[in-house]
Scaffold this motif. Structure first.
Motif, short mmCIF file in Angstrom:
data_model
loop_
_atom_site.label_atom_id
_atom_site.label_comp_id
_atom_site.label_asym_id
_atom_site.label_seq_id
_atom_site.Cartn_x
_atom_site.Cartn_y
_atom_site.Cartn_z
N HIS A 1 -9.55 -4.87 -2.88
CA HIS A 1 -9.93 -4.40 -1.54
C HIS A 1 -10.04 -5.53 -0.52
O HIS A 1 -9.79 -5.33 0.67
N THR B 1 -16.65 -0.67 0.57
CA THR B 1 -16.22 0.63 0.08
C THR B 1 -17.37 1.36 -0.59
O THR B 1 -17.59 2.56 -0.37
N ILE C 1 0.83 -1.21 0.00
CA ILE C 1 0.00 0.00 0.00
C ILE C 1 0.86 1.26 0.00
O ILE C 1 0.63 2.20 -0.76
N VAL D 1 -7.97 3.51 1.62
CA VAL D 1 -7.46 2.15 1.81
C VAL D 1 -6.93 1.98 3.23
O VAL D 1 -7.10 0.91 3.84
N TRP E 1 -8.86 1.58 -6.83
CA TRP E 1 -7.77 0.83 -6.20
C TRP E 1 -8.19 -0.62 -6.20
O TRP E 1 -9.30 -0.95 -5.78
N SER F 1 -8.42 -0.80 5.71
CA SER F 1 -7.53 -1.77 6.33
C SER F 1 -7.67 -1.78 7.84
O SER F 1 -7.62 -2.84 8.48
N MET G 1 -7.18 -6.17 1.71
CA MET G 1 -7.01 -5.28 2.86
C MET G 1 -7.97 -5.63 3.99
O MET G 1 -7.62 -5.59 5.17
#
Length: 385
Positions: free
Chosen positions: A93, A104, A37, A340, A90, A344, A96
């Motif tokens: 996901h 998201t 990341i 992100v 991104w 996470s 993460m």
């Protein structure tokens, strides 16, 4: 100023800024994932410049306006957003957090913002689309085989994605030395320290085993016997303006091109009919020794302001960064790493926390600058060091 009533996730209860959220994410993630990341290309000089160059300008206060709140509402590629910041594409996901892309999308919907799904998502565009009725964008990675792009465009349209973001700045694999050192890759080649870090993060390991992340948008191709090597060969490839014109002809809605860093490229994007451009270097994740996005923004603004939307992408860590970009001529901003980090650390609720944090910081900067709404922000409030 408005104050969010959102319940703060336990993992973020002591976080006061994006860097604090990053620290919380690091506690939740094993070494290889957090380095993936955080990392950038080569010596990561452009990575550092992406954030540093916002310090080249300051915001001039404008007191006596009587403002105690500001309206952050704006329109991005035809869709109303409660913030001038959209969630930049991104991939992966679920790597993460188990909430993945559905979480998201839900966080964006809950806060009135726009979620942009990555081509490399670990949830299919169809499954993410039905999560909420809120507007969503889809990132299209140009491919060597037009049949791949045609498939993605048709599915995105059928699933109700309101706009596409075409990423052009991935013609060759970047050199991510952090990933090489931690063994992050396909397949992974973890050294001992990465393995020990995995063992020290059993919650993440269990979540990963539960969600079993795959590149879900390509499952139909995998079912035909294709593999990930085939996918990356097709999607990490040179792009021509002829290909971009073909995409424009095959998509009926708004289209933006992501990866624009020069006046010449910006003008070409407008010529082929792009409705917007993202001034972006992919968060400096792949290539080094190229300009920061904020330093490239004025050239793009001078070239196409008023002809297409200009979205500044990357390097944003504070709401003041957003206001500076808007004052410089951007019509909106996008970012990925901050969200992100929130994902996470605390899943979907962590993303909401970050969105609301940025909203509060943006509004504060607007009030101090005397801007009652997004459209009142202009270059008069900038001072160059």
């Amino acid at each position: 100023m408005s104050n969010s009533q959102q319940k703060v996730p336990n993992a973020l209860k002591h976080c006061l800024n994006i860097n604090d959220v990053r620290s919380a994410a690091h506690k939740a993630l094993p070494l290889a994932i957090r380095e993936y990341i955080d990392g950038g290309g080569d010596d990561e000089k452009t990575l550092a410049e992406n954030t540093r160059t916002f310090d080249d300008v300051t915001l001039m206060p404008n007191y006596g306006t009587g403002l105690e709140s500001a309206d952050l509402t704006t329109t991005i590629l035809g869709q109303i957003s409660a913030s001038p910041v959209l969630l930049s594409p991104w991939g992966a996901h679920k790597v993460m957090h188990t909430d993945g892309e559905k979480g998201t999308a839900q966080a964006a919907a809950n806060t009135g913002c726009i979620y942009s799904m990555s081509n490399f998502a670990t949830t299919s565009m169809e499954d993410a689309a039905v999560t909420t009725d809120a507007p969503k964008f889809f990132q299209l990675q140009p491919a060597r085989d037009k049949a791949i792009m045609k498939n993605m465009l048709e599915r995105a349209k059928a699933s109700g994605y309101k706009a596409i973001i075409v990423t052009i700045d991935n013609p060759v694999h970047g050199n991510r030395e952090r990933d090489a050192r931690t063994g992050f890759g396909i397949p992974p080649t973890f050294p001992l320290r990465s393995i020990l870090s995995l063992l020290a993060h059993p919650k993440w390991v269990l979540g990963y085993m539960k969600s079993k992340p795959e590149f879900a948008n390509f499952q139909n191709f995998f079912d035909q016997g294709k593999d990930q090597n085939w996918m990356f060969h097709n999607l990490v490839c040179p792009v021509t303006w002829e290909t971009l014109a073909w995409i424009r002809d095959n998509w009926e809605g708004p289209m933006a091109i992501k990866g624009i860093m020069s006046a010449d490229n910006a003008k070409k994007a407008v010529e082929i009919g792009a409705d917007g451009v993202f001034v972006s270097n992919q968060g400096a994740r792949n290539y080094d020794a190229i300009p920061s996005t904020f330093s490239a923004l004025p050239e793009v603004v001078d070239a196409i302001s008023g002809k297409a939307e200009i979205i500044l992408d990357g390097g944003i860590r504070r709401g003041t960064d957003v206001v500076k970009a808007l004052a410089m001529g951007a019509t909106a901003c996008s970012t990925a790493r901050p969200f992100v980090y929130g994902l996470s650390a605390a899943g979907s609720s962590g993303i909401e926390f970050v969105i609301n944090m940025l909203k509060t910081e943006i509004e504060r900067a607007m009030i101090v600058s005397g801007a009652k709404d997004i459209y009142s922000i202009n270059s008069d409030i900038l001072r160059f060091k």
